[in-house]
Design a protein around this motif. Structure first.
Motif, PDB file in Angstrom:
ATOM      1  N   PHE A   1      38.088 -60.905  26.504  1.00  0.00           N
ATOM      2  CA  PHE A   1      38.943 -61.384  25.425  1.00  0.00           C
ATOM      3  C   PHE A   1      40.181 -60.511  25.229  1.00  0.00           C
ATOM      4  N   ILE A   2      40.092 -59.231  25.612  1.00  0.00           N
ATOM      5  CA  ILE A   2      41.270 -58.362  25.538  1.00  0.00           C
ATOM      6  C   ILE A   2      42.363 -58.885  26.462  1.00  0.00           C
ATOM      7  N   PHE A   3      41.975 -59.179  27.705  1.00  0.00           N
ATOM      8  CA  PHE A   3      42.957 -59.653  28.682  1.00  0.00           C
ATOM      9  C   PHE A   3      43.480 -61.047  28.319  1.00  0.00           C
ATOM     10  N   LEU A   4      42.576 -61.928  27.888  1.00  0.00           N
ATOM     11  CA  LEU A   4      43.021 -63.266  27.479  1.00  0.00           C
ATOM     12  C   LEU A   4      43.978 -63.188  26.289  1.00  0.00           C
ATOM     13  N   GLY A   5      43.635 -62.334  25.325  1.00  0.00           N
ATOM     14  CA  GLY A   5      44.487 -62.184  24.154  1.00  0.00           C
ATOM     15  C   GLY A   5      45.842 -61.594  24.496  1.00  0.00           C
ATOM     16  N   TYR A   6      45.851 -60.600  25.397  1.00  0.00           N
ATOM     17  CA  TYR A   6      47.105 -59.933  25.766  1.00  0.00           C
ATOM     18  C   TYR A   6      48.052 -60.891  26.490  1.00  0.00           C
TER      19      TYR A   6
ATOM     20  N   LEU B   1      47.491 -51.996  22.316  1.00  0.00           N
ATOM     21  CA  LEU B   1      46.979 -51.267  21.150  1.00  0.00           C
ATOM     22  C   LEU B   1      46.296 -52.227  20.172  1.00  0.00           C
ATOM     23  N   PHE B   2      46.946 -53.368  19.933  1.00  0.00           N
ATOM     24  CA  PHE B   2      46.367 -54.359  19.014  1.00  0.00           C
ATOM     25  C   PHE B   2      45.030 -54.872  19.533  1.00  0.00           C
ATOM     26  N   TRP B   3      44.970 -55.211  20.826  1.00  0.00           N
ATOM     27  CA  TRP B   3      43.748 -55.808  21.360  1.00  0.00           C
ATOM     28  C   TRP B   3      42.621 -54.796  21.545  1.00  0.00           C
TER      29      TRP B   3
ATOM     30  N   ALA C   1      42.156 -52.322  19.349  1.00  0.00           N
ATOM     31  CA  ALA C   1      41.641 -52.248  17.974  1.00  0.00           C
ATOM     32  C   ALA C   1      40.779 -53.470  17.664  1.00  0.00           C
ATOM     33  N   TYR C   2      41.238 -54.638  18.106  1.00  0.00           N
ATOM     34  CA  TYR C   2      40.479 -55.879  17.933  1.00  0.00           C
ATOM     35  C   TYR C   2      39.110 -55.761  18.607  1.00  0.00           C
ATOM     36  N   TYR C   3      39.096 -55.206  19.822  1.00  0.00           N
ATOM     37  CA  TYR C   3      37.863 -55.077  20.622  1.00  0.00           C
ATOM     38  C   TYR C   3      36.802 -54.247  19.892  1.00  0.00           C
ATOM     39  N   PHE C   4      37.221 -53.156  19.261  1.00  0.00           N
ATOM     40  CA  PHE C   4      36.260 -52.256  18.614  1.00  0.00           C
ATOM     41  C   PHE C   4      35.888 -52.686  17.191  1.00  0.00           C
ATOM     42  N   ILE C   5      36.666 -53.586  16.604  1.00  0.00           N
ATOM     43  CA  ILE C   5      36.404 -53.973  15.209  1.00  0.00           C
ATOM     44  C   ILE C   5      35.831 -55.386  15.088  1.00  0.00           C
ATOM     45  N   VAL C   6      36.500 -56.376  15.659  1.00  0.00           N
ATOM     46  CA  VAL C   6      36.140 -57.771  15.405  1.00  0.00           C
ATOM     47  C   VAL C   6      34.791 -58.179  16.002  1.00  0.00           C
ATOM     48  N   PRO C   7      34.524 -57.965  17.310  1.00  0.00           N
ATOM     49  CA  PRO C   7      33.226 -58.414  17.853  1.00  0.00           C
ATOM     50  C   PRO C   7      32.009 -57.816  17.145  1.00  0.00           C
ATOM     51  N   PRO C   8      31.953 -56.457  16.942  1.00  0.00           N
ATOM     52  CA  PRO C   8      30.749 -55.932  16.281  1.00  0.00           C
ATOM     53  C   PRO C   8      30.606 -56.357  14.824  1.00  0.00           C
TER      54      PRO C   8
END
Length: 440
Positions: free
Chosen positions: A368-373, A381-383, A385-392
């Motif tokens: 999802f990081i790569f798809l989002g980017y 940087l945004f993705w 932060a998203y990776y460590f916060i949103v999924p968990p």
């Protein structure tokens, strides 16, 4: 400290916070270079080393059964600070193999690191709050290390108790309790005079120290009674039926106090306890037969049914649920099915699910990081932060949302039934507990 060990220690802090959100560490060691042999109980197989090592500062090396050191896993286990321990049924010259491992242990202690040894040697198939007889290995290794360095440095022995409400249930509680350290150098004169007696005496002392750190049911036949009393009084560490407004440390002390009373005073009223044990067993068997939860009986009898605010709050969470499902459902269901089909002993389920889940969720959500980017917003940087916060966080919220939703539906159905006789039986048993067991 090997890099992979450091990485695991960091990741596991995060993962364990998700798995065990209520976590207390009593008398926590403060030094990273402790030169200490930590002797722990072994209540939950692979989960125990993960919980202890990740939650306490000392850098530790583990003693692990040799049969898991397969060619594929050996480099990973080495990088995780694990040493194999060989048992008689493993075949070959186990004595000489273990001696080589012990020499590595001596070097670890000499260099200021510590060892974590699970002195019981095995885990019960079914989780029981008790300490099994411990082995002499921890004390032997300690004195062996002192002889190896000619007693020039202090080496310590310290009992560790790991207490779970349920090691296999997400959202459970954990209390880790540490005894005061024992300096083995203080026993130099006794050891040089009679090594075997000193090792035996210290092992017995260590066992008593370990018992003091945990809920220890000495008679296995009282384990069910102990658990059922905690369920009805709601004061202990049962994972489903407990009053979470009571601080975890107080619930842990209650569980220990109840076990100590059963061990020491219970024999004086054994026949009465047998009647109480049978009554409680019949009560919970009846609930199971009728598909009624004790938690619901308590809420209905005490008029603590959730109000409209609960439903409003659930509606407010709805926008988060798609994110939780998107990022977590597929790896969650695959890992759950794989582990429960592959491991017959349930004692392995929690730790294996947690470790495989950490890897699966981590790799799965990188996508999802790569798809989002590339498709939405080009900012690493945004993705990240998203990776460590949103999924968990969305995963925790989604898991609890569906769990509470299901529980609420069952509660509403139960509230429509006539359970007055069950409530009457519950009240009778609760009063019997108060009469028979003073510490309850």
């Amino acid at each position: 400290m090997r890099p992979f060990y450091f990485l695991l220690k960091f990741i596991l802090k995060y993962t364990l916070w998700i798995y065990y959100p209520r976590f207390v560490n009593v008398n926590k060691p403060k030094k990273r270079f402790a030169r200490t042999i930590f002797a722990s109980n072994h209540a939950a197989s692979f989960m125990d080393p993960l919980v202890v090592a990740s939650s306490q500062p000392p850098i530790v090396f583990f003693m692990t059964r040799s049969d898991v050191f397969t060619p594929l896993l050996k480099p990973i286990l080495w990088a995780s600070h694990m040493f194999p321990i060989y048992r008689e049924h493993d075949g070959g010259d186990t004595k000489s193999k273990n001696q080589k491992v012990f020499e590595k242990c001596y070097r670890v202690l000499k260099n200021g690191r510590s060892l974590l040894i699970f002195s019981e040697g095995f885990t019960d198939d079914v989780f029981i709050r008790r300490l099994k007889p411990i082995k002499k290995g921890a004390v032997r290794i300690g004195f062996g290390a002192l002889e190896n360095i000619n007693w020039r440095k202090n080496i310590y022995l310290q009992a560790v108790g790991v207490n779970y409400s349920d090691p296999n249930k997400i959202g459970s509680d954990v209390v880790i309790s540490n005894s005061d350290p024992i300096c083995l150098n203080d026993y130099k004169a006794q050891y040089e005079k009679d090594p075997n007696k000193t090792i035996y005496d210290l092992t017995q002392h260590l066992e008593r120290e370990m018992q003091a750190q945990i809920t220890d049911i000495r008679k296995k036949e009282w384990a069910e009674l102990h658990e059922n009393v905690m369920r009805l009084t709601r004061k202990g560490m049962n994972p489903s039926n407990t009053d979470k407004t009571i601080p975890l440390i107080e619930r842990w002390k209650y569980s220990k106090r109840l076990a100590d009373w059963l061990n020491n005073e219970g024999v004086k009223v054994e026949s009465t306890l047998e009647e109480l044990k049978t009554g409680l067993k019949d009560y919970f068997s009846l609930l199971k037969k009728l598909k009624i939860e004790e938690e619901h009986v308590y809420k209905i009898s005490s008029r603590k049914l959730p109000g409209k605010s609960r439903e409003i709050f659930s509606v407010l969470l709805l926008p988060i649920i798609p994110f939780g499902l998107l990022h977590n459902f597929l790896p969650y269901i695959l890992i759950k099915r794989f582990v429960e089909k592959s491991f017959r002993r349930k004692v392995f389920w929690g730790s294996v699910k947690m470790m495989l889940g950490t890897l699966a969720f981590g790799f799965y959500n990188i996508l999802f990081i790569f798809l989002g980017y590339y498709l939405i917003f080009p900012s690493w940087l945004f993705w990240m932060a998203y990776y460590f916060i949103v999924p968990p966080l969305s995963g925790i919220i989604t898991y609890n949302y569906f769990r509470h939703r299901k529980d609420y539906k069952i509660l509403k159905l139960t509230a429509k039934r006539d359970i007055s006789k069950i409530i009457e039986k519950r009240d009778f048993l609760y009063n019997e507990i108060k009469k028979v067991i003073p510490v309850a």
